[in-house]
Design an enzyme around this catalytic site. Structure first.
Site, short mmCIF file in Angstrom:
data_model
loop_
_atom_site.label_atom_id
_atom_site.label_comp_id
_atom_site.label_asym_id
_atom_site.label_seq_id
_atom_site.Cartn_x
_atom_site.Cartn_y
_atom_site.Cartn_z
CE LYS A 169 46.95 46.93 4.70
NZ LYS A 169 48.17 47.04 3.81
CD GLU A 172 38.74 47.60 7.12
OE1 GLU A 172 38.28 46.90 7.82
OE2 GLU A 172 40.05 47.74 7.01
CB SER A 204 55.05 47.69 4.62
OG SER A 204 54.92 48.92 3.56
#
Ligand SMILES: *Cc1c(COP(=O)(O)O)cnc(C)c1O
Length: 402
Positions: free
Chosen positions: A100, A122, A388
């Site tokens: 991310k 968010e 990930s």
């Protein structure tokens, strides 16, 4: 040439067009009050992110702050087990423990160039909130993160991280008190603070240009896969690339440079939860229909009269009732194949990777690993699994299965 310059979108079957569509999906379905914010981004993002000084700062931070390139690791024992050649793209080794941060670094550099000095975001599991709070600390920008009240309870360690990083965590107490409600509140906050605030969306979702912008920032993943695979095997293209899909950002990054390479099979793992017919699932392509959520047209889980259905997944990162418009298009066109992986299957795959390779994966990533048993890849074929994130955040969940 940078990844951003290579792939201008419109020219390819899977790039976004000028209006923000991938095939039938995408666009910008937003309240009128958001037009100025979104238009400012639409008109500036490509120009800003292709500037040499932007690219220089972005690449420098990816290298020296995030720790890129992340390794492409040949998983020997896992390969033996599945009788094929499996490489793991180690996004779990990024600073903050997942992919991310690639996106939040890109977006914060963009925000600065747009003259914004406040950030709103968010978060569901708190991973995107942590990645955002991290880059805000790095750049000295004010950070407000909306998070569902229930998620705040479920994800206490990430709430603590965000606070330590200097972010203000605001509870979203409407609806189901989870990710989609946090997203609604973050959008509302942005409407009320259009001039000084940039909204950092955490996946390839939201109104155009977010899906394309986030995919471009994450495309560094497949850019590295290509050159690393070439170094190791003499071939740039694997036979398969597998990634899990929540909103779809790690998958978009892992697929990006292979989208127009038909010999590379693209495989997406969705969260099947307790099973697609159990009423406790987040397998959007199996259960969803076209609709509009959070500013774009895509596939989403909804009732007959269009109410969004509450999703379920054991992994908070995949617990989302939609997927990004690029993935809806990849599904609709048959370019990518989708699997629904149950909670139990993902846990099993997480333990298997840990035992065979000494790597504890995020439960999200374990969904991608779970596809290996369905693939029947050949002994001469090459499979890349995008790992990930790391599993430290999921230890309590894994322990329930020990
Ligand atoms: C957030 C998250 C995901 C899901 O988000 P995408 O946008 O679909 O990539 C997957 N894996 C990890 C480790 C995450 O933190």
């Amino acid at each position: 040439m940078t990844s951003i310059e290579q792939h201008k979108g419109q020219e390819t079957a899977f790039g976004v067009n000028a209006k923000g569509y991938y095939g039938k999906f995408g666009g910008a379905y937003i309240p009128e009050m958001l037009y100025p914010n979104v238009e400012e981004l639409q008109q500036n993002y490509l120009q800003i992110i292709s500037q040499p000084d932007f690219q220089e700062e972005f690449q420098d931070l990816l290298k020296n702050y995030v720790g890129r390139p992340t390794p492409l690791y040949f998983a020997n024992r896992l390969s033996e087990k599945y009788k094929t050649n499996i490489y793991l793209k180690r996004e779990d080794l990024c600073h903050t423990g997942a992919h991310k941060v690639n996106n939040t670094i890109g977006q914060i550099l963009l925000a600065k160039r747009l003259g914004k000095h406040k950030i709103v975001a968010e978060t569901g599991a708190g991973q995107h909130g942590v990645a955002t709070a991290t880059v805000c600390a790095l750049m000295g920008l004010e950070c407000i993160v909306y998070m569902g009240e229930i998620d705040i309870q479920r994800q206490a360690p990430n709430v603590a991280r965000m606070k330590m990083l200097g972010a203000e965590v605001r509870p979203a107490s409407s609806g189901s008190k989870t990710l989609k409600d946090a997203t609604n509140e973050a959008l509302r906050h942005w409407i009320n603070n259009p001039v000084d605030t940039h909204y950092i969306i955490g996946s390839v979702v939201g109104p155009h240009p977010y899906p394309d912008m986030v995919a471009r920032f994450q495309s560094v993943i497949s850019e590295e896969i290509r050159s690393q695979l070439f170094e190791k095997t003499g071939k740039e293209n694997p036979d398969y690339v597998i990634a899990c899909v929540g909103g779809g950002s790690n998958a978009a990054g892992a697929f990006y440079h292979f989208l127009d390479e038909p010999d590379v099979k693209l495989i997406a793992a969705e969260a099947g939860g307790h099973g697609i017919h159990s009423g406790m699932s987040a397998a959007t392509t199996f259960l969803g229909k076209p609709g509009v959520l959070h500013g774009s047209k895509s596939i989403l889980m909804q009732t007959e009269d269009g109410q969004v259905v509450e999703p379920h997944s054991i992994s908070a990162g995949l617990d989302y009732p939609g997927i990004g418009p690029l993935h809806a298009h990849l599904w609709d066109s048959g370019r990518a194949k989708f699997y629904a992986i149950t909670d139990d299957e993902s846990i099993e795959a997480g333990f298997e990777l840990t035992k065979l390779e000494g790597i504890i994966p995020a439960i999200e990533s374990a969904h991608a690993l779970s596809v290996l048993k369905y693939l029947n890849a050949g002994a001469n074929e090459t499979v890349v699994v995008n790992l990930s994130g790391r599993g430290d955040k999921d230890l309590a969940t894994y322990m329930k299965y020990l």
